[in-house]
Write an enzyme that holds these catalytic residues in place. Structure first.
Site, short mmCIF file in Angstrom:
data_model
loop_
_atom_site.label_atom_id
_atom_site.label_comp_id
_atom_site.label_asym_id
_atom_site.label_seq_id
_atom_site.Cartn_x
_atom_site.Cartn_y
_atom_site.Cartn_z
N CYS A 1 0.84 -1.20 0.00
CA CYS A 1 0.00 0.00 0.00
C CYS A 1 0.88 1.26 0.00
CB CYS A 1 -0.99 -0.03 1.16
SG CYS A 1 -2.34 1.18 0.97
N HIS B 1 -3.56 -5.44 0.51
CA HIS B 1 -3.05 -5.69 1.87
C HIS B 1 -3.02 -7.18 2.20
CE1 HIS B 1 -2.81 -1.61 3.60
NE2 HIS B 1 -3.80 -1.32 2.78
N GLU C 1 -1.59 -8.46 4.64
CA GLU C 1 -1.59 -8.58 6.11
C GLU C 1 -2.96 -8.41 6.74
OE1 GLU C 1 -1.33 -4.11 5.65
OE2 GLU C 1 -1.02 -5.92 4.46
#
Length: 244
Positions: free
Chosen positions: A98, A188, A190
């Protein structure tokens, strides 16, 4: 024992919303959870001006997301960008996510700014291009997979010599590689499903003002195992590169 494990640095470029941090922890913790336990991980707070010395001291580098905007060119961000450019030059395995994806592009001469069509948020599909088939990080991944996304800024123009690896209908630059071992991904890996839903909850008033239906967006959030698996893939790549 940890000394024999590959040394990975996480450059933390900001923090999540306070309510999400209280419930789920912060960006760096999510990356630590997703990366292999066989890595010796150290976190540096880049936003506070805390950067490692020589990128070559590390076997791998991960750059987190941030509520900051790359185009603001804050001094700490520009310093981190210069450090990333050194890391690419020294061929250290690097994954920017990001803000990290955008900062990597900016560091190497690409253009970052607000996406002309506004915000992208929620669970979306990412399409891999033919170039991803033999990419060291993406090889073997399905041609299309779900990923969690939330961003207003984008890489508007890739750096020279960057190889575009992934896109979708909204965002033409979802993933790229530059050099042998440096990647940026707009999505993302994560984020868990629960974290994505929490983001949409916090963003709901803004989303409504922007013409979105936040509840429908929350309802459409699903798990994104292939995207999440990118952190384990990067871990394996770091281990292999270190062994070689």
């Amino acid at each position: 024992m940890s000394q024999s494990n590959p040394r990975v640095v996480i450059l933390k470029t900001g923090s999540t919303y306070p309510s999400i941090k209280e419930q789920f922890g912060d960006f760096d913790e999510w990356f630590v959870q997703g990366l292999s336990p066989g890595l010796d991980i150290t976190v540096f707070d880049a936003e506070a001006g805390d950067l490692p010395q020589d990128p070559a001291d590390w076997d791998g580098i991960v750059v987190t997301g941030s509520p900051a905007m790359v185009s603001d060119r804050e001094p700490w961000s520009e310093q981190a960008a210069a450090w990333l450019a050194q890391a690419v030059q020294k061929a250290i395995p690097l994954l920017g996510v990001c803000y990290g994806h955008q900062l990597l592009a900016h560091a190497l001469g690409g253009e970052v700014g607000y996406h002309p069509e506004g915000r992208e948020s929620g669970t979306r599909c990412v399409e891999l291009l033919h170039e991803a088939q033999d990419d060291p990080l993406f090889t073997g991944m399905p041609a299309s997979f779900r990923a969690q996304l939330t961003h207003k800024q984008s890489v508007l123009r890739l750096p020279a010599n960057a190889i575009l690896l992934g896109r979708n209908e909204f965002e033409p630059h979802q993933a790229f590689r530059v050099g042998r071992l440096a990647w940026g991904v707009q999505f993302h890996p994560e984020f868990s499903e629960a974290v994505m839903k929490a983001y949409l909850g916090v963003q709901a008033p803004d989303l409504e003002r922007e013409g979105f239906d936040p509840q429908a967006m929350r309802d459409s959030v699903t798990e994104a195992p292939e995207a999440a698996g990118l952190l384990e893939r990067f871990s394996a790549l770091v281990k292999k590169n270190t062994a070689d």
